[in-house]
Design a protein around this motif. Structure first.
Motif, PDB file in Angstrom:
ATOM      1  N   PHE A 192       0.842  -1.183   0.000  1.00 19.09           N
ATOM      2  CA  PHE A 192       0.000   0.000   0.000  1.00 19.09           C
ATOM      3  C   PHE A 192       0.883   1.240   0.000  1.00 19.09           C
ATOM      4  N   ASP A 193       0.280   2.379  -0.366  1.00 15.78           N
ATOM      5  CA  ASP A 193       1.016   3.636  -0.326  1.00 15.78           C
ATOM      6  C   ASP A 193       1.332   4.016   1.118  1.00 15.78           C
ATOM      7  N   ALA A 194       2.341   4.844   1.284  1.00 13.76           N
ATOM      8  CA  ALA A 194       2.698   5.328   2.617  1.00 13.76           C
ATOM      9  C   ALA A 194       1.535   6.121   3.203  1.00 13.76           C
ATOM     10  N   PRO A 195       1.296   5.998   4.505  1.00 11.70           N
ATOM     11  CA  PRO A 195       0.202   6.728   5.143  1.00 11.70           C
ATOM     12  C   PRO A 195       0.581   8.189   5.397  1.00 11.70           C
ATOM     13  N   ALA A 196      -0.223   8.866   6.189  1.00  9.44           N
ATOM     14  CA  ALA A 196       0.032  10.266   6.518  1.00  9.44           C
ATOM     15  C   ALA A 196       1.391  10.408   7.214  1.00  9.44           C
ATOM     16  N   PRO A 197       2.043  11.568   7.053  1.00  9.53           N
ATOM     17  CA  PRO A 197       3.399  11.748   7.610  1.00  9.53           C
ATOM     18  C   PRO A 197       3.508  11.437   9.097  1.00  9.53           C
ATOM     19  N   ALA A 198       2.509  11.791   9.879  1.00  9.69           N
ATOM     20  CA  ALA A 198       2.583  11.525  11.313  1.00  9.69           C
ATOM     21  C   ALA A 198       2.622  10.026  11.593  1.00  9.69           C
ATOM     22  N   ILE A 199       1.860   9.255  10.817  1.00  9.44           N
ATOM     23  CA  ILE A 199       1.860   7.803  10.990  1.00  9.44           C
ATOM     24  C   ILE A 199       3.193   7.226  10.521  1.00  9.44           C
ATOM     25  N   VAL A 200       3.714   7.760   9.420  1.00  5.89           N
ATOM     26  CA  VAL A 200       5.013   7.303   8.938  1.00  5.89           C
ATOM     27  C   VAL A 200       6.073   7.487  10.020  1.00  5.89           C
ATOM     28  N   ASP A 201       6.144   8.653  10.616  1.00  3.72           N
ATOM     29  CA  ASP A 201       7.157   8.925  11.645  1.00  3.72           C
ATOM     30  C   ASP A 201       6.989   7.993  12.841  1.00  3.72           C
ATOM     31  N   ARG A 202       5.746   7.798  13.262  1.00  3.58           N
ATOM     32  CA  ARG A 202       5.507   6.951  14.438  1.00  3.58           C
ATOM     33  C   ARG A 202       5.881   5.503  14.158  1.00  3.58           C
TER      34      ARG A 202
ATOM     35  N   ILE B 135       8.282 -11.676  -4.238  1.00  2.00           N
ATOM     36  CA  ILE B 135       6.854 -11.909  -4.373  1.00  2.00           C
ATOM     37  C   ILE B 135       6.498 -11.979  -5.852  1.00  2.00           C
ATOM     38  N   VAL B 136       5.373 -12.613  -6.146  1.00  2.35           N
ATOM     39  CA  VAL B 136       4.968 -12.808  -7.535  1.00  2.35           C
ATOM     40  C   VAL B 136       4.567 -11.489  -8.181  1.00  2.35           C
ATOM     41  N   SER B 137       3.884 -10.611  -7.428  1.00  2.00           N
ATOM     42  CA  SER B 137       3.392  -9.365  -8.007  1.00  2.00           C
ATOM     43  C   SER B 137       3.403  -8.265  -6.958  1.00  2.00           C
ATOM     44  N   PRO B 138       3.722  -7.023  -7.339  1.00  2.00           N
ATOM     45  CA  PRO B 138       3.648  -5.923  -6.374  1.00  2.00           C
ATOM     46  C   PRO B 138       2.219  -5.533  -6.035  1.00  2.00           C
ATOM     47  N   ARG B 139       1.260  -6.012  -6.817  1.00  2.00           N
ATOM     48  CA  ARG B 139      -0.158  -5.768  -6.531  1.00  2.00           C
ATOM     49  C   ARG B 139      -0.839  -7.097  -6.238  1.00  2.00           C
ATOM     50  N   PRO B 140      -1.969  -7.075  -5.537  1.00  2.00           N
ATOM     51  CA  PRO B 140      -2.677  -8.333  -5.291  1.00  2.00           C
ATOM     52  C   PRO B 140      -3.119  -9.041  -6.566  1.00  2.00           C
ATOM     53  N   VAL B 141      -3.405  -8.286  -7.626  1.00  2.00           N
ATOM     54  CA  VAL B 141      -3.864  -8.864  -8.888  1.00  2.00           C
ATOM     55  C   VAL B 141      -2.703  -8.935  -9.870  1.00  2.00           C
ATOM     56  N   LEU B 142      -2.867  -9.808 -10.870  1.00  2.00           N
ATOM     57  CA  LEU B 142      -1.857  -9.915 -11.917  1.00  2.00           C
ATOM     58  C   LEU B 142      -2.168  -8.934 -13.041  1.00  2.00           C
ATOM     59  N   ASP B 143      -1.137  -8.211 -13.485  1.00  2.00           N
ATOM     60  CA  ASP B 143      -1.247  -7.334 -14.639  1.00  2.00           C
ATOM     61  C   ASP B 143      -0.574  -7.938 -15.869  1.00  2.00           C
TER      62      ASP B 143
ATOM     63  N   ALA C  46     -16.662  -4.452  -3.116  1.00  2.00           N
ATOM     64  CA  ALA C  46     -15.643  -3.423  -2.884  1.00  2.00           C
ATOM     65  C   ALA C  46     -15.211  -2.714  -4.156  1.00  2.00           C
ATOM     66  N   GLN C  47     -15.881  -2.925  -5.266  1.00  2.00           N
ATOM     67  CA  GLN C  47     -15.405  -2.384  -6.543  1.00  2.00           C
ATOM     68  C   GLN C  47     -15.350  -0.855  -6.565  1.00  2.00           C
ATOM     69  N   ASP C  48     -16.191  -0.194  -5.796  1.00  2.00           N
ATOM     70  CA  ASP C  48     -16.192   1.267  -5.780  1.00  2.00           C
ATOM     71  C   ASP C  48     -15.200   1.859  -4.784  1.00  2.00           C
ATOM     72  N   ARG C  49     -14.614   1.015  -3.930  1.00  2.00           N
ATOM     73  CA  ARG C  49     -13.706   1.503  -2.890  1.00  2.00           C
ATOM     74  C   ARG C  49     -12.249   1.168  -3.158  1.00  2.00           C
ATOM     75  N   VAL C  50     -12.013   0.085  -3.885  1.00  2.00           N
ATOM     76  CA  VAL C  50     -10.648  -0.407  -4.105  1.00  2.00           C
ATOM     77  C   VAL C  50     -10.409  -0.499  -5.605  1.00  2.00           C
ATOM     78  N   ASP C  51      -9.355   0.155  -6.079  1.00  2.00           N
ATOM     79  CA  ASP C  51      -9.119   0.259  -7.523  1.00  2.00           C
ATOM     80  C   ASP C  51      -9.043  -1.098  -8.204  1.00  2.00           C
ATOM     81  N   PHE C  52      -8.243  -2.010  -7.645  1.00  2.00           N
ATOM     82  CA  PHE C  52      -8.058  -3.260  -8.375  1.00  2.00           C
ATOM     83  C   PHE C  52      -9.320  -4.114  -8.367  1.00  2.00           C
ATOM     84  N   TYR C  53     -10.174  -3.972  -7.352  1.00  2.00           N
ATOM     85  CA  TYR C  53     -11.465  -4.648  -7.401  1.00  2.00           C
ATOM     86  C   TYR C  53     -12.333  -4.070  -8.513  1.00  2.00           C
TER      87      TYR C  53
END
Length: 268
Positions: free
Chosen positions: A2-12, A108-116, A247-254
């Motif tokens: 997943f992408d990095a979270p908000a900076p405060a979470i990253v630091d913590r 790992i096989v793929s950097p995303r859960p789905v195969l491209d 989850a198709q409207d919430r998650v891109d790969f879905y």
């Protein structure tokens, strides 16, 4: 993953990762693999792999928190990196758990859960993965771990697929067996959600998450036919279809998978 979270979470979380590495007498290399919304942070630490998970203080524990530690009781013939040590600590606001693993030697096989694209996995890989799923499915489903609840699948399958659920054959499953959680070894990683699931659920995930590459999906469907062709696997297939469409409207790969999944449903 997943992408990095908000900076405060990253630091913590980086501070927590450093604290964990110090506890184990290791040095984190700077590699960062983020979990959903920064709940976990993983990366290499010396010759090992270090995973740090976080929860609000008082909310730690439960299925996801204890999944990796309880998975150590599964048969050794299910290929996964060894979990060597665990350290827990708390601050005023957060609880942390650090898990020190053997470093899987293969990527790992793929950097995303789905195969491209076709990952080019050899026949031996599918043979080994099929054998691992067979061993896992033969483990009696644990009474205290549910990868999926029956009331959930009986609600979402009719709602999102238009199909009905008959009797469910329950087995033990990894519960999140996508292409970002399997290596070219193969090794299966990220066991936090393992538990009871409909028969064929893991195999269905591998198949349906390959639908963006139709030729590869067709091959996978053939490789996993000993599981997916069994009548009791129908509920596992329908469950994964329903989860994708839910989850198709919430998650891109879905969202990307939604169209091919609807085509699959026409043949079930």
């Amino acid at each position: 993953m997943f992408d990095a979270p908000a900076p405060a979470i990253v630091d913590r979380m980086l501070a927590a990762q450093q604290h964990a590495a110090n506890q184990f007498g290791l040095r984190a290399t700077g590699q960062r693999v983020w979990g959903y919304r920064g709940r976990t942070l993983s990366g290499a630490a010396g010759p090992h792999w270090l995973r740090v998970v976080c929860a609000e203080a008082g909310a730690e524990g439960g299925k996801l928190w204890n999944g990796p530690s309880t998975s150590r009781a599964l048969p050794s013939s299910v290929p996964r990196p060894d979990l060597y040590r665990i350290r827990d600590w708390t601050t005023d606001a957060y609880a942390y758990r650090a898990e020190l693993y053997a470093f899987a030697p293969d990527p790992i096989v793929s950097p995303r859960p789905v195969l491209d694209e076709d990952p080019g996995l050899p026949e031996a890989w599918w043979k080994d993965m099929g054998a691992a799923l067979e061993v896992l499915a033969e483990v009696p489903p644990p009474t205290d771990r549910e990868a999926l609840r029956e009331e959930y699948l009986r609600r979402v399958i009719p709602q999102f697929t238009g199909h009905q659920v008959d009797a469910v054959t329950w087995t033990t499953a990894h519960g999140d067996l996508h292409y970002g959680n399997v290596t070219r070894g193969p090794h299966i990683v990220d066991w936090e959600g393992w538990g009871r699931a409909p028969y064929g659920y893991d195999a269905a995930t591998l198949y349906l998450f390959a639908l963006l590459v139709p030729e590869t999906a067709a091959r996978i469907r053939t490789e996993l036919a000993p599981v997916l062709d069994r009548p009791e696997a129908r509920t596992g297939l329908l469950t994964v279809c329903a989860q994708i469409l839910q989850a198709q409207d919430r998650v891109d790969f879905y969202g990307e998978l939604a169209g091919p999944v609807r085509e699959q449903l026409a043949h079930l």
